[in-house]
Write an enzyme that holds these catalytic residues in place. Structure first.
Site, PDB file in Angstrom:
ATOM      1  N   ASN A  25      23.678 -64.261 -20.210  1.00 39.61           N
ATOM      2  CA  ASN A  25      22.916 -65.122 -19.300  1.00 39.61           C
ATOM      3  C   ASN A  25      21.474 -65.198 -19.797  1.00 39.61           C
ATOM      4  O   ASN A  25      20.743 -64.203 -19.752  1.00 39.61           O
ATOM      5  CB  ASN A  25      22.958 -64.562 -17.871  1.00 39.61           C
ATOM      6  CG  ASN A  25      22.313 -65.491 -16.858  1.00 39.61           C
ATOM      7  OD1 ASN A  25      21.219 -65.997 -17.059  1.00 39.61           O
ATOM      8  ND2 ASN A  25      23.000 -65.716 -15.743  1.00 39.61           N
TER       9      ASN A  25
ATOM     10  N   GLU B  55      16.735 -52.416 -22.957  1.00 41.07           N
ATOM     11  CA  GLU B  55      15.717 -51.473 -23.417  1.00 41.07           C
ATOM     12  C   GLU B  55      14.993 -51.906 -24.684  1.00 41.07           C
ATOM     13  O   GLU B  55      13.884 -51.445 -24.960  1.00 41.07           O
ATOM     14  CB  GLU B  55      16.356 -50.100 -23.620  1.00 41.07           C
ATOM     15  CG  GLU B  55      16.645 -49.427 -22.287  1.00 41.07           C
ATOM     16  CD  GLU B  55      17.658 -48.313 -22.372  1.00 41.07           C
ATOM     17  OE1 GLU B  55      17.269 -47.146 -22.210  1.00 41.07           O
ATOM     18  OE2 GLU B  55      18.851 -48.606 -22.578  1.00 41.07           O
TER      19      GLU B  55
ATOM     20  N   GLY C 257      15.373 -48.640 -11.794  1.00 35.07           N
ATOM     21  CA  GLY C 257      15.656 -47.242 -12.090  1.00 35.07           C
ATOM     22  C   GLY C 257      15.021 -46.778 -13.392  1.00 35.07           C
ATOM     23  O   GLY C 257      14.499 -45.683 -13.481  1.00 35.07           O
ATOM     24  N   PHE C 258      15.143 -47.602 -14.449  1.00 35.72           N
ATOM     25  CA  PHE C 258      14.568 -47.304 -15.767  1.00 35.72           C
ATOM     26  C   PHE C 258      15.051 -45.979 -16.339  1.00 35.72           C
ATOM     27  O   PHE C 258      14.398 -45.382 -17.188  1.00 35.72           O
ATOM     28  CB  PHE C 258      13.034 -47.317 -15.700  1.00 35.72           C
ATOM     29  CG  PHE C 258      12.473 -48.559 -15.089  1.00 35.72           C
ATOM     30  CD1 PHE C 258      12.666 -49.793 -15.689  1.00 35.72           C
ATOM     31  CD2 PHE C 258      11.762 -48.513 -13.912  1.00 35.72           C
ATOM     32  CE1 PHE C 258      12.156 -50.949 -15.124  1.00 35.72           C
ATOM     33  CE2 PHE C 258      11.263 -49.670 -13.325  1.00 35.72           C
ATOM     34  CZ  PHE C 258      11.458 -50.887 -13.940  1.00 35.72           C
TER      35      PHE C 258
ATOM     36  N   THR D 223      19.113 -55.646 -12.924  1.00 34.58           N
ATOM     37  CA  THR D 223      19.141 -56.290 -14.234  1.00 34.58           C
ATOM     38  C   THR D 223      19.937 -57.585 -14.270  1.00 34.58           C
ATOM     39  O   THR D 223      19.856 -58.330 -15.237  1.00 34.58           O
ATOM     40  CB  THR D 223      19.732 -55.329 -15.269  1.00 34.58           C
ATOM     41  OG1 THR D 223      21.011 -54.879 -14.803  1.00 34.58           O
ATOM     42  CG2 THR D 223      18.835 -54.123 -15.471  1.00 34.58           C
TER      43      THR D 223
ATOM     44  N   GLY E 205      23.663 -54.756 -25.775  1.00 34.07           N
ATOM     45  CA  GLY E 205      22.752 -54.506 -24.665  1.00 34.07           C
ATOM     46  C   GLY E 205      21.330 -54.906 -24.991  1.00 34.07           C
ATOM     47  O   GLY E 205      20.891 -54.841 -26.142  1.00 34.07           O
TER      48      GLY E 205
ATOM     49  N   ILE F  31      21.193 -52.372 -11.176  1.00 34.23           N
ATOM     50  CA  ILE F  31      19.901 -51.763 -10.835  1.00 34.23           C
ATOM     51  C   ILE F  31      18.781 -52.797 -10.829  1.00 34.23           C
ATOM     52  O   ILE F  31      17.597 -52.448 -10.892  1.00 34.23           O
ATOM     53  CB  ILE F  31      19.569 -50.606 -11.781  1.00 34.23           C
ATOM     54  CG1 ILE F  31      19.419 -51.074 -13.229  1.00 34.23           C
ATOM     55  CG2 ILE F  31      20.607 -49.514 -11.677  1.00 34.23           C
ATOM     56  CD1 ILE F  31      18.875 -49.996 -14.157  1.00 34.23           C
TER      57      ILE F  31
END
Length: 695
Positions: A587, A661, A236-237, A467, A658, A465
């Site tokens: 992970n 990105e 999706g990005f 990831t 996160g 999505i």
């Protein structure tokens, strides 16, 4: 904040969804097998501005297999038209080329496409404006920029500090249109029940609950009258972070043929028209410093575009507000309203193009001061968050830079460009810093049920999505429940499950993992450590109060080695290395995949990607993956990503941040800086191609 003791967390667990995906049994949005489906193909405007005077649908409607034709003159009326990106077929006005002005429904996709080509349209054309220029007379300041950041900021007398600077860098950098191109195009299946007024949507979306809320408002429905399902997404990005006009079109069509599923998969060409893109940017960077390279002034002014139908303001200058220490700084954003489709999120929106300009400007400052670019960054390391004054939760940028320099073999690097070569190939190395905020989105909840002794079903309306969400959330659930990962049955991707935020802003695992942690605590309070089958608990994720008291970001250092042919200007990137600080790793396998994927996109941004618009006609001419180039395996012989071993005690109960990105942030700048070091030619406009180097 107390963190869980890792058991499954930190393990390189094989992707749980892997077998189904590689065997072709994992259903994507367009692939659900529903009875008697109809296929939808849009009719699109072929002018950039004006109105539809007439549409002749006679030939399309009489084609065998056609069930219905929608036009701007007879489409269902929307309940809410405030979102201009979603509002289509409500009048005859054309706001950008490619806008949906109709559609054909047929028994097969081929018939629908053919019949759509038979629709003839008469237009009243108007003069259009599609070109972004820095001196557009109608530039304006939006009320805020993406994610709610202030449009402009000023700290100290920047103009005086720039005038008094011993060393000054004052340059303009540009980035082009870029379009998201996930492997799975935007697609959906809409099914409307005329008796119950209920909508079921199988959608390729990054947020099922967000999509449901948007569509409920758009069509005047209650949210409990809509179910959105998204079990597997092929990338999706950011472009799938909210519904777009193709969703509106599919639901309208489903209402026209109630009881029959309507399938719509955009073509690759249509992806360049209606699902968003990264806005081009024009960025002026002014850096003032002492002779020894200590920043005294930073000014970052951005010009970018938005659309007439809806405002979108990329937060391009926001990273500059906190990245380096300076006694003064100012940032601004100005928008040009053009006759184009609406810009939207694309991996690291704002941070990605903004960091490109800032990190190339820092490289130019290092050259001007006669300093190694790593040393320059270290000299300007801030002790606290420059924007808020808060302490850092876990800023380890200097360690990333030094670790990367050692692993990459940065020393001995000749400070002058154009020195190192191998035959006709000039060789150079470049570095850039990365940053991305550690965000947690509100409105998340999770449900846990004991289904058998020692076994649990964990439900949350999150979306994977591509990831690795299926795997990472299973690992988190196993840790907080004190069981093996095989004992967890994770359920995601459905609005029938507890609410979850959009997979975006690198916030998914942090937000959803916090909700699962809260549900596990609630489960234990209600049922103890030895629950009986049927025991159930649901809880909402609490607010992270530390977020207001700490500068909470992930950081990284990007390294690149460029080989440039001295005769042709051909560019090869021989190797790339990224070193990152992202807190506790959930992970390692899926993390590395995300990091090198982001770095690859940054390389692609630096050398290849550009959506070229023909301003005479107002449309994008690079409308496929033959003319819109992206980096592939052959472009990246050696790429690696590593990370520091750390736990962020302030970010969330897992101690993670996160990482989806941050890999793209700074990587384009590292490539650009390596090309300069190889050639001595400074190119400030992306993408960098051979003609710019043949001076």
């Amino acid at each position: 904040m107390t963190t869980v003791q890792p058991r499954a967390i930190g393990t390189a667990l094989t992707r749980i969804d892997g077998p189904a995906k590689v065997s072709g049994t994992a259903p994507y949005a367009y692939e659900y097998q529903l009875a008697a489906p109809l296929y939808l193909h849009p009719v699109q405007a072929t002018i950039a501005k004006g109105s539809v005077a007439a549409m002749d649908i006679t030939a399309a409607r009489s084609t065998d297999g056609v069930a219905a034709v929608l036009t701007v003159f007879d489409a269902p009326t929307l309940a809410d038209t405030s979102d201009g990106d979603l509002t289509i077929l409500q009048d005859n006005q054309v706001h950008y080329r490619g806008q949906f002005i109709g559609a054909v429904l047929a028994d097969t996709a081929e018939t629908a496409r053919y019949a759509a080509s038979l629709v003839t349209v008469d237009y009243q054309t108007e003069a259009h404006h599609t070109e972004l220029v820095p001196d557009d007379p109608n530039l304006y300041a939006p009320e805020e920029v993406n994610a709610g950041f202030a449009t402009d900021t000023t700290d100290g007398d920047v103009e005086a500090a720039l005038r008094d600077a011993e060393v000054l860098v004052d340059q303009t950098y540009t980035t082009p249109h870029e379009h998201n191109n996930p492997m799975e195009p935007h697609s959906c299946i809409a099914l409307w029940d005329n008796n119950t007024h209920e909508l079921t949507l199988y959608d390729s979306t990054q947020g099922v609950h967000a999509a449901r809320t948007k569509l409920a408002t758009l069509f005047g429905l209650d949210t409990d009258e809509i179910r959105v399902i998204a079990k597997n997404i092929g990338g999706g990005f950011g472009s799938k972070g909210a519904p777009h006009s193709h969703n509106t079109l599919a639901v309208m069509a489903a209402q026209r043929v109630p009881g029959r599923p309507v399938k719509l998969a955009l073509t690759r060409q249509q992806m360049f028209d209606v699902v968003g893109y990264r806005t081009p940017t024009i960025q002026r960077l002014q850096l003032g410093a002492t002779k020894d390279g200590r920043l005294t002034a930073i000014r970052h002014d951005v010009v970018e575009q938005t659309a007439t139908v809806k405002e979108f303001a990329e937060q391009t200058a926001v990273p500059t507000r906190m990245m380096y220490a300076s006694t003064t700084r100012a940032t601004s954003h100005r928008l040009a309203t053009l006759d184009v489709a609406v810009p939207f999120w694309m991996r690291a929106p704002g941070e990605c193009p903004g960091a490109y300009a800032l990190e190339v400007a820092m490289d130019e400052l290092a050259v001007a001061c006669g300093l190694d670019p790593i040393e320059l960054r270290i000299r300007n390391e801030p002790e606290v968050d420059p924007e808020t004054g808060n302490p850092w939760s876990d800023r380890r940028l200097v360690e990333c830079l030094r670790t990367g320099a050692e692993r990459f073999g940065w020393e001995p690097r000749h400070p002058d460009p154009g020195i190192r070569s191998n035959g006709e190939w000039l060789i150079g190395t470049g570095v850039a810093s990365s940053v991305y905020p550690a965000m947690i989105m509100p409105g998340n909840a999770a449900r846990i049920e004991c289904t058998a002794p020692g076994r649990y079903t964990v439900g949350i309306g999150a979306v994977d999505i591509g990831t690795g969400t299926w795997t990472a959330l299973t690992q988190i659930a196993a840790d907080v429940l004190g069981c093996d990962v095989d004992a967890i049955d994770l359920q995601i991707g459905d609005t029938a499950l507890p609410a979850a935020s959009v997979e975006g802003g690198s916030s998914g695992i942090s937000s959803w993992g916090t909700a699962i942690h809260a549900a596990a605590q609630q489960f234990r309070r209600e049922h103890g450590d030895n629950p009986t089958p049927g025991a159930l608990a649901t809880a909402e994720a609490p607010e992270n109060k530390d977020a207001q008291n700490y500068g909470m970001y992930s950081f990284g250092a990007q390294f690149a080695e460029a080989h440039v042919n001295r005769y042709t200007g051909e560019i090869h990137i021989a190797r790339m290395l990224g070193v990152f600080s992202v807190g506790q790793v959930i992970n390692p396998t899926t993390l590395r995949s995300q990091l090198i994927g982001g770095m690859t996109m940054g390389l692609s941004m630096a050398l290849h990607e550009e959506s070229v618009r023909d301003h005479r006609l107002g449309h994008i001419v690079t409308r496929d993956l033959a003319s819109y180039h992206i980096s592939t395996h052959a472009d990246i012989p050696d790429i690696d990503a590593v990370w520091l071993d750390s736990v962020d005690d302030h970010s969330n109960p897992m101690g993670s941040r996160g990482a989806g990105e941050i890999g793209i942030v700074g990587s384009a700048a590292a490539v650009a800086n390596a090309i300069y070091h190889a050639t001595g030619v400074r190119v400030r406009d992306l993408p960098i191609q051979c003609d710019a180097l043949l001076t």
